[in-house]
Design a protein around this motif. Structure first.
Motif, PDB file in Angstrom:
ATOM      1  N   LEU A 156       1.144  -1.371  -0.436  1.00 49.29           N
ATOM      2  CA  LEU A 156       0.287   0.224  -0.238  1.00 49.29           C
ATOM      3  C   LEU A 156       0.713   0.992  -0.316  1.00 49.29           C
ATOM      4  O   LEU A 156       0.702   2.184  -0.922  1.00 49.29           O
ATOM      5  CB  LEU A 156      -0.820   0.217   1.249  1.00 49.29           C
ATOM      6  CG  LEU A 156      -2.258   0.737   0.967  1.00 49.29           C
ATOM      7  CD1 LEU A 156      -2.780  -0.283   0.706  1.00 49.29           C
ATOM      8  CD2 LEU A 156      -2.979   1.240   2.341  1.00 49.29           C
ATOM      9  N   THR A 157       1.689   1.192   0.516  1.00 46.86           N
ATOM     10  CA  THR A 157       2.721   2.175   0.687  1.00 46.86           C
ATOM     11  C   THR A 157       3.698   2.757   0.298  1.00 46.86           C
ATOM     12  O   THR A 157       3.902   4.212  -1.148  1.00 46.86           O
ATOM     13  CB  THR A 157       3.701   2.378   1.935  1.00 46.86           C
ATOM     14  OG1 THR A 157       3.009   1.569   3.288  1.00 46.86           O
ATOM     15  CG2 THR A 157       3.903   3.878   2.077  1.00 46.86           C
ATOM     16  N   LEU A 158       4.395   1.381  -0.796  1.00 48.47           N
ATOM     17  CA  LEU A 158       4.716   1.774  -2.046  1.00 48.47           C
ATOM     18  C   LEU A 158       3.665   2.512  -2.780  1.00 48.47           C
ATOM     19  O   LEU A 158       4.518   2.974  -4.120  1.00 48.47           O
ATOM     20  CB  LEU A 158       5.282   0.157  -2.036  1.00 48.47           C
ATOM     21  CG  LEU A 158       6.359  -0.531  -1.368  1.00 48.47           C
ATOM     22  CD1 LEU A 158       6.670  -1.590  -2.382  1.00 48.47           C
ATOM     23  CD2 LEU A 158       7.767   0.778  -2.182  1.00 48.47           C
ATOM     24  N   ALA A 159       2.504   1.676  -3.268  1.00 43.44           N
ATOM     25  CA  ALA A 159       2.038   2.126  -4.121  1.00 43.44           C
ATOM     26  C   ALA A 159       1.886   4.370  -4.053  1.00 43.44           C
ATOM     27  O   ALA A 159       1.408   4.049  -5.213  1.00 43.44           O
ATOM     28  CB  ALA A 159       1.225   1.679  -4.263  1.00 43.44           C
ATOM     29  N   PHE A 160       1.658   3.747  -3.040  1.00 46.31           N
ATOM     30  CA  PHE A 160       0.602   5.736  -2.552  1.00 46.31           C
ATOM     31  C   PHE A 160       2.382   6.303  -3.327  1.00 46.31           C
ATOM     32  O   PHE A 160       2.106   7.240  -3.812  1.00 46.31           O
ATOM     33  CB  PHE A 160       0.617   5.313  -1.361  1.00 46.31           C
ATOM     34  CG  PHE A 160      -0.544   5.806  -0.963  1.00 46.31           C
ATOM     35  CD1 PHE A 160      -1.410   7.126  -1.660  1.00 46.31           C
ATOM     36  CD2 PHE A 160      -1.280   5.129  -0.053  1.00 46.31           C
ATOM     37  CE1 PHE A 160      -3.179   6.800  -1.212  1.00 46.31           C
ATOM     38  CE2 PHE A 160      -2.621   4.917   0.270  1.00 46.31           C
ATOM     39  CZ  PHE A 160      -3.886   5.929  -0.630  1.00 46.31           C
ATOM     40  N   PHE A 184      -1.213  -7.292  -3.735  1.00 45.83           N
ATOM     41  CA  PHE A 184      -2.943  -6.639  -2.709  1.00 45.83           C
ATOM     42  C   PHE A 184      -3.006  -5.461  -2.863  1.00 45.83           C
ATOM     43  O   PHE A 184      -3.514  -4.314  -2.907  1.00 45.83           O
ATOM     44  CB  PHE A 184      -3.580  -8.143  -2.351  1.00 45.83           C
ATOM     45  CG  PHE A 184      -4.230  -7.707  -2.254  1.00 45.83           C
ATOM     46  CD1 PHE A 184      -5.490  -7.794  -2.317  1.00 45.83           C
ATOM     47  CD2 PHE A 184      -5.157  -7.553  -0.561  1.00 45.83           C
ATOM     48  CE1 PHE A 184      -7.035  -7.648  -2.275  1.00 45.83           C
ATOM     49  CE2 PHE A 184      -6.079  -7.491   0.210  1.00 45.83           C
ATOM     50  CZ  PHE A 184      -7.060  -7.321  -1.017  1.00 45.83           C
ATOM     51  N   GLY A 185      -2.043  -5.196  -1.813  1.00 50.11           N
ATOM     52  CA  GLY A 185      -1.573  -3.799  -1.261  1.00 50.11           C
ATOM     53  C   GLY A 185      -1.771  -2.245  -2.112  1.00 50.11           C
ATOM     54  O   GLY A 185      -2.298  -1.294  -2.481  1.00 50.11           O
ATOM     55  N   GLY A 199      -4.637   1.539  -6.662  1.00 49.92           N
ATOM     56  CA  GLY A 199      -4.368   1.629  -8.210  1.00 49.92           C
ATOM     57  C   GLY A 199      -6.253   1.525  -8.619  1.00 49.92           C
ATOM     58  O   GLY A 199      -6.766   2.305  -8.476  1.00 49.92           O
ATOM     59  N   VAL A 200      -6.838   0.777  -7.832  1.00 54.90           N
ATOM     60  CA  VAL A 200      -8.151   0.534  -7.833  1.00 54.90           C
ATOM     61  C   VAL A 200      -9.095   1.408  -7.323  1.00 54.90           C
ATOM     62  O   VAL A 200     -10.089   2.529  -7.838  1.00 54.90           O
ATOM     63  CB  VAL A 200      -9.354  -0.984  -7.800  1.00 54.90           C
ATOM     64  CG1 VAL A 200      -9.813  -0.608  -7.601  1.00 54.90           C
ATOM     65  CG2 VAL A 200      -8.296  -1.448  -8.335  1.00 54.90           C
ATOM     66  N   THR A 211      -8.582   0.097 -13.904  1.00 54.62           N
ATOM     67  CA  THR A 211      -9.819  -1.086 -13.256  1.00 54.62           C
ATOM     68  C   THR A 211      -9.075  -1.825 -12.881  1.00 54.62           C
ATOM     69  O   THR A 211      -7.694  -1.980 -13.180  1.00 54.62           O
ATOM     70  CB  THR A 211     -10.515  -1.655 -14.451  1.00 54.62           C
ATOM     71  OG1 THR A 211      -9.065  -1.688 -15.362  1.00 54.62           O
ATOM     72  CG2 THR A 211     -11.348   0.175 -15.013  1.00 54.62           C
ATOM     73  N   SER A 212      -9.528  -2.513 -12.118  1.00 51.32           N
ATOM     74  CA  SER A 212      -9.196  -4.179 -11.548  1.00 51.32           C
ATOM     75  C   SER A 212      -8.168  -4.471 -12.356  1.00 51.32           C
ATOM     76  O   SER A 212      -6.945  -5.325 -12.467  1.00 51.32           O
ATOM     77  CB  SER A 212     -10.011  -5.024 -10.710  1.00 51.32           C
ATOM     78  OG  SER A 212     -10.596  -6.258 -11.361  1.00 51.32           O
TER      79      SER A 212
END
Ligand SMILES: Nc1ncnc2c1ncn2[C@@H]1O[C@H](COP(=O)(O)OP(=O)(O)OP(=O)(O)O)[C@@H](O)[C@H]1O
Ligand SMILES: [Mg+2]
Lengths: 365, 258
Positions: free
Chosen positions: A173-177, A273-274, A279-280, A286-287
């Protein structure tokens, strides 16, 4: 009301110091000061009179002996004359032990370096021996005690699932943000999937799992074995004709080698998944797009190398824990020190090994 | 059995030329002050520490020279009761006693269980079969450890202070257990102990260690009569402090110097 606080008196009368009152723990410091103030000059003499003493304990005796020793070192005469009955009883109760040789002075620097190097070489030799013994024994699966192996797998694996999973997801999650902020400036939101996937699977998943396992299972291996070492349990095993390597080391090492790659696989997936959630839900991808981008970014080899890497990580953590445990000597305090040292060594090992793998993959792939 | 043994920890020599022979079917007691190296001697006898010099022979075989299966086979014929029991903390008392049986016999689990119960009953610890070592007292741990040492009916049993920490009654029962084992099975027992009462009951022959050497090595009766001051004071229970201490603080202070 209670009696006035304990007091002692010291009066100098010619060459004679008359002490009186209560010479005890509470007044011993003042007594020392008085004795120092009236200490005889070099070559001089002091007679100490204890006739007026009402009470005396070992602290006061210590102060007197100390004053006498100092005076003797200066070459002056220092002697007790006249002792009250109470003081006599106290003074004859305690006996001086034989003079002990001073402890050896600290080893000079160069010698200490030499000794340290020698000890390190011995420890390294022991470590390699352990690595060889266990590897050799692992090659023969009949030697594995199944019950203990399963027990260790449950402890190191199943019970670590929630914490490893949670941390992996949050990390993803953090990486994605973080990457989203940067990529958005170029309108390249979509590459969040690639970035998170690659970072999680190639680096963060194996490393983060291994660090958690080092803190959780590596330390407990070291602590368990060290406890058994200091309480003579390992000696008892040897006398019963049981090989501690086979009995204790193998189940733990086999379990950690099996469990760390599996945990890593789960961490990889949950990390991705995080990123997917970000992303979604946040980037409005889109997923389907996110998933296909992730799959596109990751070569099948990435997942395999992630697990291979973690196998080597787990093997090292297990060996280091065992090594430190078997090296423990002495009492209960040693168990704590051993455990801490093994965790530090494991993490150091992980960083070095991680570096090595990065270079290796960079060169090879 | 033990020939000219020299034992060192680093540069410190603990034992310096100890000879010890144990005959089958005798109870051999090792005596000596605290820290004189009794436990060290036992650890050499059971192969945990290799001798710096000299050699150890158990039941006619050189333990320290053996390896692999031959060593294991010899070890199954000896038992050791450690000073603190050394039961495995992660196993119950019953599992501890079963351990040598599982490792060195091909008996079925049901038979092993029967044997475990016999051994536990022998030391009156049946009630503790399912408890962990941390859940029982020090004296109980010691008895359980004796049951484990006896699991394979050894020919030779080593005991490090078996009765320390036991109440007089239990200690007496333990002595009787040892005597029974000697008489019924012809087992040889080597015991380190400080309990005078216990020595009197069980000792066939006694070796008295001091400063790394045997001061006396003879039947209990003769060692008892020995006129060496250290030995006679040991049996007369003269407090060591009174004998060995230096001058009193009074003497030092009034004489004007150390
Ligand atoms: N691992 C070790 N390293 C260094 N010195 C040791 C070690 N173990 C014991 N010693 C020393 O060896 C000496 C003998 O110890 P040992 O345990 O054999 O004494 P003991 O006769 O069994 O005493 P006790 O009656 O108190 O059990 C002691 O002075 C001790 O300081
Ligand atoms: Mg001892």
């Amino acid at each position: 009301m209670s009696a006035p606080s304990p007091v002692f008196t010291a009066a100098l009368d010619g060459g004679r110091l008359c002490l009186g009152g209560r010479l005890e723990r509470a007044t011993a410091r003042a007594l020392s000061h008085a004795l120092e103030r009236h200490a005889p000059s070099p070559g001089g003499a002091l007679i100490v009179d204890l006739k007026g003493v009402d009470y005396m304990d070992s602290a006061a005796i210590g102060a007197l002996l100390d004053a006498q020793r100092r005076a003797a070192a200066r070459g002056s005469v220092w002697r007790v004359e006249g002792v009250s009955d109470t003081a006599r009883r106290a003074l004859s109760l305690f006996r001086l032990g034989p003079e002990q040789a001073a402890p050896p002075p600290p080893t000079p620097l160069m010698e200490a370096v030499g000794e340290g190097a020698y000890a390190a070489r011995t420890a390294l030799g022991d470590f390699l021996q352990l690595a060889a013994d266990t590897t050799f024994a692992l090659a023969d699966p009949r030697k594995l005690r199944l019950g203990a192996f399963i027990e260790q797998c449950v402890y190191m694996g199943s019970q670590a699932l929630p914490i490893v999973g949670l941390i992996a997801a949050l990390l993803g999650l953090t990486l994605a943000f973080q990457s989203a902020y940067q990529l958005r400036q170029f309108g390249a939101d979509i590459y969040v999937a690639n970035l998170t996937g690659i970072a999680m699977v190639r680096e963060m998943g194996p490393l983060m799992t291994a660090i958690l396992v080092a803190g959780r299972s590596g330390s407990s291996i070291a602590a368990e074995i060290a406890t058994m070492q200091v309480s003579e349990e390992i000696d008892a095993l040897k006398v019963m004709g049981l090989d501690p390597i086979q009995f204790l080391a193998l189940p733990r090492l086999a379990a950690i080698i099996l469990v760390v790659p599996l945990l890593t696989l789960m961490a990889d997936l949950l990390g991705v998944f995080g990123g997917y959630l970000v992303g979604v839900l946040y980037l409005d991808l889109t997923s389907g797009v996110y998933i296909s981008k992730t799959i596109e970014a990751l070569a099948p080899g990435d997942l395999l190398s992630s697990m291979f890497k973690s196998l080597i990580f787990g093997w090292g953590i297990g060996l280091i824990g065992l090594h430190f445990g078997f090296q423990a000597r002495g009492g209960a305090g040693e168990v704590g020190r051993t455990t801490t040292a093994s965790v530090v060594a494991s993490i150091f090992y992980l960083v070095i090994a991680g570096c090595f793998f990065s270079v290796l993959f960079y060169v090879v792939l | 059995m033990v020939h000219d043994l020299v034992a060192r920890y680093g540069a410190r020599t603990i034992l310096n030329g100890v000879n010890l022979r144990v005959e089958p079917g005798e109870i051999r007691v090792i005596l000596g002050g605290s820290g004189c190296g009794k436990s060290t001697l036992l650890k050499h006898c059971i192969g945990l520490i290799p001798p710096a010099e000299g050699r150890v022979e158990l039941l006619g075989q050189p333990l320290h020279a053996l390896e692999g299966a031959a060593r294991t086979a010899l070890l199954t014929r000896i038992g050791m009761l450690f000073q603190n029991g050394a039961l495995l903390g992660s196993l119950t008392i019953g599992e501890n006693v079963a351990l040598p049986l599982e490792a060195h016999t091909d008996l079925s689990p049901a038979v092993i269980l029967e044997i475990v119960r016999l051994k536990l009953a022998m030391v009156e610890m049946s009630h503790a079969e399912h408890l962990l070592p941390s859940e029982i007292s020090g004296g109980m741990r010691k008895r359980a450890a004796l049951a484990r040492a006896m699991a394979l009916d050894p020919d030779l049993l080593f005991c490090d202070e078996p009765s320390a920490g036991l109440d007089p009654l239990t200690s007496r029962e333990l002595d009787e257990t040892l005597l029974r084992l000697r008489d019924r099975f012809g087992m040889a027992v080597v015991v380190v102990t400080h309990e005078l009462a216990s020595i009197e009951t069980i000792a066939d022959r006694v070796i008295f260690l001091s400063a790394g050497r045997p001061l006396a090595d003879d039947t209990y009766q003769r060692v008892r009569q020995h006129d060496h001051p250290e030995i006679s004071s040991f049996f007369a229970r003269v407090a060591a402090g009174e004998m060995r201490g230096g001058p009193s603080a009074l003497e030092v202070l009034t004489k004007g110097g150390h």
